[in-house]
Design a protein around this motif. Structure first.
Motif, PDB file in Angstrom:
ATOM      1  N   ALA A  41      44.369  42.755  59.358  1.00  0.00           N
ATOM      2  CA  ALA A  41      45.508  42.174  58.633  1.00  0.00           C
ATOM      3  C   ALA A  41      45.585  42.673  57.202  1.00  0.00           C
ATOM      4  O   ALA A  41      46.672  42.851  56.654  1.00  0.00           O
ATOM      5  N   GLN A  42      44.434  42.917  56.578  1.00  0.00           N
ATOM      6  CA  GLN A  42      44.416  43.266  55.157  1.00  0.00           C
ATOM      7  C   GLN A  42      44.463  44.769  54.889  1.00  0.00           C
ATOM      8  O   GLN A  42      45.059  45.200  53.911  1.00  0.00           O
ATOM      9  N   MET A  43      43.827  45.563  55.733  1.00  0.00           N
ATOM     10  CA  MET A  43      43.716  46.995  55.441  1.00  0.00           C
ATOM     11  C   MET A  43      45.048  47.695  55.710  1.00  0.00           C
ATOM     12  O   MET A  43      45.594  47.604  56.813  1.00  0.00           O
ATOM     13  N   PRO A  44      45.587  48.413  54.716  1.00  0.00           N
ATOM     14  CA  PRO A  44      46.945  48.940  54.833  1.00  0.00           C
ATOM     15  C   PRO A  44      47.079  50.257  55.580  1.00  0.00           C
ATOM     16  O   PRO A  44      48.187  50.679  55.888  1.00  0.00           O
ATOM     17  N   LEU A  45      45.962  50.916  55.893  1.00  0.00           N
ATOM     18  CA  LEU A  45      46.034  52.250  56.498  1.00  0.00           C
ATOM     19  C   LEU A  45      45.921  52.203  58.015  1.00  0.00           C
ATOM     20  O   LEU A  45      45.163  51.417  58.575  1.00  0.00           O
ATOM     21  N   VAL A  46      46.691  53.086  58.666  1.00  0.00           N
ATOM     22  CA  VAL A  46      46.492  53.392  60.080  1.00  0.00           C
ATOM     23  C   VAL A  46      46.458  54.912  60.204  1.00  0.00           C
ATOM     24  O   VAL A  46      47.399  55.597  59.791  1.00  0.00           O
ATOM     25  N   GLU A  47      45.360  55.450  60.737  1.00  0.00           N
ATOM     26  CA  GLU A  47      45.293  56.881  61.019  1.00  0.00           C
ATOM     27  C   GLU A  47      45.937  57.125  62.379  1.00  0.00           C
ATOM     28  O   GLU A  47      45.497  56.569  63.384  1.00  0.00           O
ATOM     29  N   ILE A  48      46.985  57.943  62.396  1.00  0.00           N
ATOM     30  CA  ILE A  48      47.668  58.301  63.640  1.00  0.00           C
ATOM     31  C   ILE A  48      47.134  59.654  64.083  1.00  0.00           C
ATOM     32  O   ILE A  48      47.317  60.662  63.389  1.00  0.00           O
ATOM     33  N   ILE A  49      46.454  59.681  65.243  1.00  0.00           N
ATOM     34  CA  ILE A  49      45.792  60.899  65.690  1.00  0.00           C
ATOM     35  C   ILE A  49      46.591  61.554  66.798  1.00  0.00           C
ATOM     36  O   ILE A  49      46.860  60.947  67.847  1.00  0.00           O
ATOM     37  N   GLN A  50      46.975  62.803  66.550  1.00  0.00           N
ATOM     38  CA  GLN A  50      47.722  63.586  67.531  1.00  0.00           C
ATOM     39  C   GLN A  50      46.733  64.412  68.346  1.00  0.00           C
ATOM     40  O   GLN A  50      46.075  65.312  67.818  1.00  0.00           O
ATOM     41  N   ALA A  51      46.634  64.101  69.641  1.00  0.00           N
ATOM     42  CA  ALA A  51      45.744  64.857  70.520  1.00  0.00           C
ATOM     43  C   ALA A  51      46.404  66.172  70.913  1.00  0.00           C
ATOM     44  O   ALA A  51      47.561  66.442  70.584  1.00  0.00           O
ATOM     45  N   ALA A  52      45.665  66.996  71.659  1.00  0.00           N
ATOM     46  CA  ALA A  52      46.153  68.339  71.995  1.00  0.00           C
ATOM     47  C   ALA A  52      47.467  68.302  72.756  1.00  0.00           C
ATOM     48  O   ALA A  52      48.328  69.164  72.565  1.00  0.00           O
ATOM     49  N   THR A  62      53.788  51.429  63.499  1.00  0.00           N
ATOM     50  CA  THR A  62      53.039  51.268  62.255  1.00  0.00           C
ATOM     51  C   THR A  62      53.955  50.806  61.132  1.00  0.00           C
ATOM     52  O   THR A  62      53.574  49.957  60.312  1.00  0.00           O
ATOM     53  N   LYS A  63      55.151  51.355  61.082  1.00  0.00           N
ATOM     54  CA  LYS A  63      56.113  50.946  60.049  1.00  0.00           C
ATOM     55  C   LYS A  63      56.477  49.481  60.205  1.00  0.00           C
ATOM     56  O   LYS A  63      56.528  48.730  59.217  1.00  0.00           O
ATOM     57  N   LYS A  64      56.721  49.042  61.439  1.00  0.00           N
ATOM     58  CA  LYS A  64      57.054  47.634  61.666  1.00  0.00           C
ATOM     59  C   LYS A  64      55.867  46.715  61.362  1.00  0.00           C
ATOM     60  O   LYS A  64      56.055  45.552  61.001  1.00  0.00           O
ATOM     61  N   LEU A  65      54.669  47.252  61.495  1.00  0.00           N
ATOM     62  CA  LEU A  65      53.472  46.472  61.164  1.00  0.00           C
ATOM     63  C   LEU A  65      53.232  46.406  59.659  1.00  0.00           C
ATOM     64  O   LEU A  65      52.295  45.761  59.204  1.00  0.00           O
ATOM     65  N   ARG A  66      54.079  47.099  58.891  1.00  0.00           N
ATOM     66  CA  ARG A  66      53.989  47.164  57.424  1.00  0.00           C
ATOM     67  C   ARG A  66      52.699  47.826  56.970  1.00  0.00           C
ATOM     68  O   ARG A  66      52.087  47.435  55.976  1.00  0.00           O
ATOM     69  N   LYS A  67      52.295  48.834  57.715  1.00  0.00           N
ATOM     70  CA  LYS A  67      51.130  49.634  57.365  1.00  0.00           C
ATOM     71  C   LYS A  67      51.586  51.033  56.951  1.00  0.00           C
ATOM     72  O   LYS A  67      52.706  51.446  57.233  1.00  0.00           O
ATOM     73  N   THR A  68      50.689  51.753  56.299  1.00  0.00           N
ATOM     74  CA  THR A  68      50.932  53.146  55.949  1.00  0.00           C
ATOM     75  C   THR A  68      50.263  54.029  56.981  1.00  0.00           C
ATOM     76  O   THR A  68      49.067  53.890  57.248  1.00  0.00           O
ATOM     77  N   ALA A  69      51.035  54.937  57.559  1.00  0.00           N
ATOM     78  CA  ALA A  69      50.515  55.838  58.580  1.00  0.00           C
ATOM     79  C   ALA A  69      50.249  57.214  57.977  1.00  0.00           C
ATOM     80  O   ALA A  69      51.044  57.727  57.189  1.00  0.00           O
ATOM     81  N   MET A  78      41.646  57.758  51.809  1.00  0.00           N
ATOM     82  CA  MET A  78      40.489  57.139  51.174  1.00  0.00           C
ATOM     83  C   MET A  78      40.883  55.956  50.290  1.00  0.00           C
ATOM     84  O   MET A  78      40.143  54.973  50.186  1.00  0.00           O
ATOM     85  N   ILE A  79      42.044  56.025  49.664  1.00  0.00           N
ATOM     86  CA  ILE A  79      42.507  54.902  48.843  1.00  0.00           C
ATOM     87  C   ILE A  79      42.807  53.693  49.712  1.00  0.00           C
ATOM     88  O   ILE A  79      42.370  52.572  49.431  1.00  0.00           O
ATOM     89  N   LEU A  80      43.556  53.912  50.798  1.00  0.00           N
ATOM     90  CA  LEU A  80      44.015  52.791  51.621  1.00  0.00           C
ATOM     91  C   LEU A  80      43.033  52.401  52.722  1.00  0.00           C
ATOM     92  O   LEU A  80      43.063  51.266  53.194  1.00  0.00           O
ATOM     93  N   GLY A  81      42.168  53.318  53.117  1.00  0.00           N
ATOM     94  CA  GLY A  81      41.258  53.020  54.218  1.00  0.00           C
ATOM     95  C   GLY A  81      39.828  52.760  53.796  1.00  0.00           C
ATOM     96  O   GLY A  81      39.057  52.172  54.554  1.00  0.00           O
ATOM     97  N   ALA A  82      39.466  53.202  52.577  1.00  0.00           N
ATOM     98  CA  ALA A  82      38.082  53.031  52.122  1.00  0.00           C
ATOM     99  C   ALA A  82      37.996  52.330  50.778  1.00  0.00           C
ATOM    100  O   ALA A  82      36.901  52.137  50.262  1.00  0.00           O
ATOM    101  N   GLY A  83      39.143  51.968  50.210  1.00  0.00           N
ATOM    102  CA  GLY A  83      39.127  51.282  48.927  1.00  0.00           C
ATOM    103  C   GLY A  83      38.757  52.178  47.764  1.00  0.00           C
ATOM    104  O   GLY A  83      38.313  51.695  46.725  1.00  0.00           O
ATOM    105  N   TRP A  84      38.925  53.495  47.941  1.00  0.00           N
ATOM    106  CA  TRP A  84      38.644  54.419  46.841  1.00  0.00           C
ATOM    107  C   TRP A  84      39.572  54.071  45.688  1.00  0.00           C
ATOM    108  O   TRP A  84      40.779  53.995  45.852  1.00  0.00           O
ATOM    109  N   GLY A  85      39.043  53.863  44.506  1.00  0.00           N
ATOM    110  CA  GLY A  85      39.788  53.244  43.425  1.00  0.00           C
ATOM    111  C   GLY A  85      40.985  54.037  42.935  1.00  0.00           C
ATOM    112  O   GLY A  85      40.937  55.267  42.854  1.00  0.00           O
ATOM    113  N   PHE A  86      42.049  53.319  42.589  1.00  0.00           N
ATOM    114  CA  PHE A  86      43.209  53.941  41.961  1.00  0.00           C
ATOM    115  C   PHE A  86      42.786  54.681  40.696  1.00  0.00           C
ATOM    116  O   PHE A  86      43.354  55.719  40.362  1.00  0.00           O
ATOM    117  N   HIS A  87      41.802  54.126  39.973  1.00  0.00           N
ATOM    118  CA  HIS A  87      41.396  54.733  38.711  1.00  0.00           C
ATOM    119  C   HIS A  87      40.774  56.111  38.908  1.00  0.00           C
ATOM    120  O   HIS A  87      40.675  56.888  37.961  1.00  0.00           O
TER     121      HIS A  87
END
Length: 749
Positions: A508-519, A533-540, A702-711
């Protein structure tokens, strides 16, 4: 400061019935309409003034509306030219107040916005410390007219906060004598510290004196760190505003309230200034908290705290001058440039790079979830809440199904109880999630999400069984964190339907979704995943099917290098502190504890098998998992959990241990160097492999999925600034001046 030239319109100021005249004060006719702002790329916010005859006959209120002339999707911001125009308009109003023409001045905004603060793009373009200092002084010069008008002329000022008020936008209101807010105002906040700045147009001085120093720490430090602005009701309860009115007749109600204040029918009481001992105690406690959480990794929170500490005894002039200096210093810092880069990156992330035409997406009217564990239940709840479709969750036995459904119910009950979800919505969400042990109940699902244990043969078996139940158009999504999506789909009759959709915990809290395109993933299935993902209000972010994708590949490598240092004799406490300069959300062993050592070990093992010994094995971590040894100690709420020194025994002690090459164990600097070197090398390999389209996409993940700082601006700008990219790869990831102060700029006057 993203502003645009506009023409004055009464509609932009809102309606006030028959109480307004047609008088509008525009820029001086002798000056160009945009004052040269167009050449600088600045979109000018204009100060539009009209007179309002107060309905009770008290006199005339001058209503100033900030309007950039754009629609409600383009926030009003303030750049140098907009500030100059505001200053000129307020000077004219001060003259009118002194002449007795008006009895009050009020500031409001175009629909849905008071102002979203300063234009960060313009601020990041500043090249010298003198110019940065001038920007702070320009804001104070204009805002101080609002703050001192009553003292100089007897005419009070009001802010009618009709919408979003962020940073300098909220500070406009804070400099006024009184404030009202619309019930639907989207957000009120001072987010500057989260962007590498300080509230530099009065906020650091005015807020603690208005609402008390303890609550000021929430407004200036805690809320920005959590990216949690105030809603209108919260702003009222905190004391940031004085009155709240319903949105449909907000302006009329605010005008009537202002007249009641003028008449003395409404008296707004202000709290006493906190005693010096209380003030000092709060400041000291906050500084200790910063040392524990931020650990000196960035200057902005400390500069803001220093300003608040001095606000108890400083005069307004002294405090505003100190804000100017702090703001200028920080504008000329890498932290601020990195924060602007990160902010813009996250904003642009709403339009994913490489996504197929959205028209190719298939309609989703029913979703199946394979598994009913914690991750599966979180996904089921999110889908039911945001997609508003029936969700069926299936597991092997009824006990597991009931546990998953119980999680959904209990979470919804908490949301309803806290007021974050209405009772009606909660009832709908719970009713839309069903449980089953029957595979056949997935028939009719447009999408089925696999969320079972990270074992490749098991996932392949799940998809093979599903193909015999669902239609040919049903999209298969896998929530795998590291395994090959291509391999999962290899034996299916319709492999093009399979897409990776990697969520992060907590879902619910983490804003990232990695969309993986297979072969063999087809565009229709891929477009469906992006649309969901857009309807879920996440960033893809579109990611190639490579081991660990982006976030896990880098995060596990970081943790693995920490553990490797411990295996080679570095004390666990030293290794755990080593990456503190990065200002990550939590230390490495606390992160291990959060994700679970077993999960971390599994992913590390998987990545080592696929990518080689760049991902070191760890006998100590294996023992921690096998013996279920806790890795961290308890800590006060809100503070990071420290590593338990006792786990040193599973790796061997720092004295007994030693590096395989015979060298001495690494110290903190050595561990950090090993981590950053490894991350630089890995990102270079990932870009060569085409895991993502560009370094900026690594940063976004890394910002949205690992909390890598904006700073830090993401990971690649940091590696550029610290010289690792050139040292390890022989090249920078980003051009000079992107996310850092460009070479040749003057940091100080």
């Amino acid at each position: 400061m993203s502003e645009t030239t506009s023409q004055a319109t009464d509609a932009s100021a809102g309606k006030a019935g028959t109480t307004s005249s047609d008088q509008t004060i525009a820029p001086e006719p002798s000056a160009p309409r945009d004052g040269g702002a167009s050449a600088r790329g600045e979109r000018v916010t204009h100060s539009l003034v009209r007179d309002v005859a107060l309905p009770g006959g008290t006199g005339t209120l001058a209503l100033l509306t900030l309007d950039n002339g754009l629609d409600h999707t383009k926030p009003t911001t303030l750049g140098p030219q907009g500030l100059a125009e505001l200053h000129a308009a307020l000077q004219r109003l001060e003259r009118r107040a002194a002449d007795g023409e008006i009895v009050a001045v009020a500031v409001t905004g175009k629909p849905y916005f008071l102002a979203a603060g300063a234009d960060l793009t313009q601020a990041a373009a500043v090249q010298t410390h003198d110019d940065a200092l001038a920007l702070g002084r320009a804001g104070h010069a204009a805002y101080s007219i609002l703050g001192g008008l009553r003292e100089r002329t007897g005419v009070p000022t009001f802010a009618f906060v009709n919408g979003v008020a962020l940073g300098g936008g909220l500070e406009i209101a804070l400099n006024c004598d009184y404030r009202t807010v619309a019930s639907d105002a989207g957000a009120l906040a001072l987010p500057e510290v989260g962007l590498g700045l300080v509230p530099g147009w009065g906020g650091a001085y005015l807020v603690p004196r208005l609402i008390g120093v303890q609550d000021a720490m929430k407004v200036i430090l805690e809320r920005p760190a959590a990216n949690k602005p105030f809603k209108a009701r919260e702003a009222l309860e905190t004391g940031l505003v004085d009155a709240l009115f319903d949105a449909p007749d907000f302006l009329e109600s605010s005008i009537r309230w202002a007249e009641a204040v003028l008449r003395g029918d409404v008296v707004v009481e202000r709290r006493e200034l906190d005693p010096q001992p209380v003030w000092d105690a709060v400041v000291d406690a906050t500084r200790q908290r910063l040392d524990a959480v931020v650990a000196g990794s960035r200057p902005a929170p400390y500069r803001a705290l220093d300003l608040v500490a001095a606000a108890r005894t400083a005069t307004k002039e002294e405090a505003f001058a100190a804000e100017d200096v702090a703001l200028a210093d920080l504008i000329m810092s890498d932290e601020m440039r990195a924060s602007v880069y990160a902010f813009q990156l996250v904003s642009k992330g709403k339009k994913p790079q490489g996504a197929p035409d959205p028209k190719l997406a298939r309609p989703v009217t029913r979703v199946g979830i394979v598994g009913a564990g914690l991750m599966a239940a979180q996904i089921a709840l999110l889908f039911a809440q945001r997609l508003q479709v029936p969700v069926v969750m299936r597991d092997l036995d009824q006990e597991r199904v009931d546990k998953g459904l119980g999680y959904v119910r209990s979470t919804v009950e908490k949301l309803v109880g806290s007021g974050r979800m209405s009772r009606d919505v909660g009832a709908r969400v719970v009713a839309s999630v069903h449980g089953t042990t029957e595979l056949g109940d997935f028939a009719g699902c447009d999408v089925v999400v696999e969320a079972v244990t990270e074992i490749l043969p098991l996932k392949k078996k799940v998809f093979a069984e599903l193909e015999d139940v669902v239609g040919e158009e049903t999209v298969f999504l896998t929530n795998t964190s590291a395994l090959s999506v291509t391999e999962m789909a290899a034996d299916l009759r319709h492999p093009g339907r399979v897409v990776g959709m990697h969520f992060f915990n907590p879902v619910a809290q983490m804003p990232l979704v990695e969309i993986i395109q297979a072969a063999k993933t087809d565009d229709s299935a891929l477009a469906t995943a992006f649309a969901m993902t857009k309807k879920l209000r996440k960033t893809a972010v579109l990611v190639a099917d490579r081991p660990g994708f982006v976030v896990n590949r880098l995060l596990i490598l970081l943790m693995a290098k920490i553990v490797e240092a411990v295996e080679n004799g570095t004390p666990v406490e030293v290794a755990d502190r080593a990456v503190a300069p990065l200002g990550l959300p939590m230390p490495p062993f606390a992160l291990f504890d959060l994700v679970g050592p077993a999960v971390g070990l599994h992913v590390l093992t998987s990545l080592r098998e696929d990518l080689g010994d760049r991902f070191p094995e760890s006998p100590g971590l294996r023992r921690i998992v096998d013996e279920q040894i806790p890795v961290v100690l308890d800590a006060p709420k809100g503070l990071p959990k420290p590593v338990d020194p006792a786990i040193q025994r599973v790796f061997g002690t720092g004295d007994a241990g030693g590096r395989s090459d015979g060298a001495a164990p690494l110290d903190e600097a050595g561990v950090l160097d090993a981590v950053l070197t490894a991350l630089t090398q890995e990102i270079g390999l990932m870009l060569d492999e085409g895991v993502v389209a560009s370094p900026s996409q690594v940063d976004l993940c890394m910002i949205l999925g690992a909390g890598w700082g904006f700073h830090l601006g993401g990971i690649t700008p940091y590696l550029d600034r610290t010289g690792y990219s050139e040292k390890v790869l022989g090249r920078r990831f980003l051009p000079d001046g992107v996310a850092n102060v460009p070479a040749g700029a003057s940091r100080r006057a």
